[in-house]
Design an enzyme around this catalytic site. Sequence first.
Site: not given
Length: 156
Positions: A52, A54
């Site tokens: 992801h 992040e």
Amino acid sequence: MDAETLMRRAIEIARVGMEAGQSPFGCAIACDNRVIACQHNTVLATPDVTAHAEINALRHACQVTGQVHLAGAIVATTCEPCPMCMAALHWARVKVVYFGATIGDAEAAGFNELQLPAKELLHSGGSDVQLVEGILREECRHLFFDWLRQPEHRSY
């Protein structure tokens, strides 16, 4: 660094990812008023379900600083962090996380989201990470609309 400036960087990198065939998520991390990481989602390219935006940004920021903890860091992410990402941001000890679109927006675009809001996760876990929602929300939601118009978009 102000939230909108950092979020614009996250939006820009999400668009770079989309141009490369990735899903519409971006994340930027700043320390000491300097952007140290700006990454997009690479789940489809790797293939790695943990890639992801992040997580990718945290990995890069930790490499840049040489530290596992990013105390005082400010994070802008185009979508509300999933439980995996929110936990990682907590473990990295970032100060504040700004997000634009919500997990509901991601789900509406076809993503298989867990219905556990980041705010609830932080509260239940006793985290002191500050979470601020709705930063440039419409611009972040627009990433999903643009992505859905791509003929070969894939959600997961």
